[in-house]
Write a protein that holds these residues in place. Structure first.
Motif, mmCIF file in Angstrom:
data_model
loop_
_atom_site.group_PDB
_atom_site.id
_atom_site.type_symbol
_atom_site.label_atom_id
_atom_site.label_comp_id
_atom_site.label_asym_id
_atom_site.label_seq_id
_atom_site.Cartn_x
_atom_site.Cartn_y
_atom_site.Cartn_z
ATOM 1 N N LEU A 56 19.562 13.770 -0.951
ATOM 2 C CA LEU A 56 20.026 12.455 -1.396
ATOM 3 C C LEU A 56 18.970 11.384 -1.099
ATOM 4 C CD1 LEU A 56 22.387 11.024 -2.769
ATOM 5 C CD2 LEU A 56 23.310 10.553 -0.496
ATOM 6 N N VAL A 57 18.301 11.507 0.031
ATOM 7 C CA VAL A 57 17.217 10.564 0.355
ATOM 8 C C VAL A 57 16.141 10.650 -0.712
ATOM 9 C CG1 VAL A 57 15.438 9.941 2.035
ATOM 10 C CG2 VAL A 57 17.687 10.700 2.842
ATOM 11 N N VAL A 58 15.743 11.875 -1.046
ATOM 12 C CA VAL A 58 14.701 12.077 -2.059
ATOM 13 C C VAL A 58 15.168 11.569 -3.418
ATOM 14 C CG1 VAL A 58 13.345 13.823 -3.289
ATOM 15 C CG2 VAL A 58 13.649 13.994 -0.811
ATOM 16 N N LYS A 59 16.419 11.808 -3.750
ATOM 17 C CA LYS A 59 16.959 11.348 -5.037
ATOM 18 C C LYS A 59 16.854 9.825 -5.164
ATOM 19 C CE LYS A 59 21.205 10.972 -7.678
ATOM 20 N NZ LYS A 59 22.644 11.154 -7.670
ATOM 21 N N HIS A 60 17.203 9.102 -4.091
ATOM 22 C CA HIS A 60 17.210 7.640 -4.144
ATOM 23 C C HIS A 60 15.836 7.018 -3.954
ATOM 24 C CE1 HIS A 60 21.449 7.233 -4.619
ATOM 25 N NE2 HIS A 60 21.757 7.695 -3.431
ATOM 26 N N PHE A 61 15.006 7.620 -3.106
ATOM 27 C CA PHE A 61 13.767 6.947 -2.710
ATOM 28 C C PHE A 61 12.495 7.754 -2.943
ATOM 29 C CE2 PHE A 61 17.122 4.994 -0.215
ATOM 30 C CZ PHE A 61 16.883 3.649 -0.465
ATOM 31 N N GLY A 62 12.602 9.006 -3.314
ATOM 32 C CA GLY A 62 11.414 9.810 -3.531
ATOM 33 C C GLY A 62 10.821 10.331 -2.228
ATOM 34 N N ARG A 63 9.515 10.469 -2.214
ATOM 35 C CA ARG A 63 8.813 11.010 -1.046
ATOM 36 C C ARG A 63 8.823 10.023 0.123
ATOM 37 N NH1 ARG A 63 3.186 11.619 -2.424
ATOM 38 N NH2 ARG A 63 3.570 9.612 -3.330
ATOM 39 N N LYS A 64 8.397 10.508 1.264
ATOM 40 C CA LYS A 64 8.361 9.682 2.479
ATOM 41 C C LYS A 64 7.503 8.437 2.272
ATOM 42 C CE LYS A 64 6.089 10.819 6.401
ATOM 43 N NZ LYS A 64 5.804 11.412 7.731
ATOM 44 N N GLU A 65 6.374 8.572 1.597
ATOM 45 C CA GLU A 65 5.491 7.428 1.369
ATOM 46 C C GLU A 65 6.190 6.346 0.550
ATOM 47 O OE1 GLU A 65 1.077 6.353 -0.403
ATOM 48 O OE2 GLU A 65 1.706 8.436 -0.306
#
Length: 194
Positions: A56-65
């Motif tokens: 879900l984090v990746v879905k909303h915001f993409g990669r860590k950078e």
């Protein structure tokens, strides 16, 4: 993180969160990136702190950078805080900051304070704060020493945010944002207009 010049999103993804977990993710990311070195922060750790899945984090915001760049973006907060004529700006900033804290349970500017003693990519928080908050405000001010006055105004806003956070259930929590502005905004306004 390889690039300090990555593109910054134009809007705060937490602005509208119809139960998607975006606000919780953003809060967890702000804590993580201001309290630990970038290399130690993981999407899994942010997800666990936010109570959501890593996907879900990746879905909303993409990669860590990309998530880091969202955290380092003060532009939307500055735009909201500075959206008033100069002769009303002090009051507007105080009322807006207090309302935002109450609505989102977070401060739009205070995260920069937690990065003050740190190095690495977290210095980008300070750089972006200067560029998007202090320098942006200084450009609007007229009269002598606009940069110094903008820095002092930013200090007032950070101090107000810290005080409201420290005394979450104190006297300030029991009065309206307008009443806080009645007491606090004149000092801010004096720095704006002299």
């Amino acid at each position: 993180m390889t690039s300090r010049e990555a593109t910054v999103p134009a809007a705060d993804p937490a602005a509208d969160d119809p139960g998607t977990g975006r606000v919780a993710i953003l809060r967890a990311a702000r804590r993580a990136f201001t309290q630990r070195p970038y290399a130690e922060v993981t999407i899994r750790g942010i997800a666990a702190d936010a109570g959501v899945s890593p996907s879900l984090v990746v879905k909303h915001f993409g990669r860590k950078e990309e998530l880091f760049n969202t955290v380092a973006d003060f532009g939307p907060a500055a735009a909201e805080l500075f959206d008033a004529p100069l002769d009303e700006l002090g009051r507007h900033m105080v009322v807006t900051l207090v309302r935002r804290r109450r609505e989102t349970q977070s401060d739009p500017l205070l995260r920069v304070v937690f990065s003050l003693g740190n190095r690495d990519e977290r210095s980008l928080l300070r750089d972006r704060f200067h560029e998007q908050v202090t320098d942006s405000l200084a450009a609007r001010l007229t009269g002598p020493e606009p940069t110094l006055r903008a820095e002092l105004i930013a200090g007032h806003l950070l101090g107000l945010g810290a005080t409201l956070g420290l005394h979450r259930e104190g006297a300030g929590a029991k009065v309206s944002p307008e009443h806080i502005a009645d007491l606090y905004a004149p000092a801010v306004q004096h720095l704006i207009t002299g």
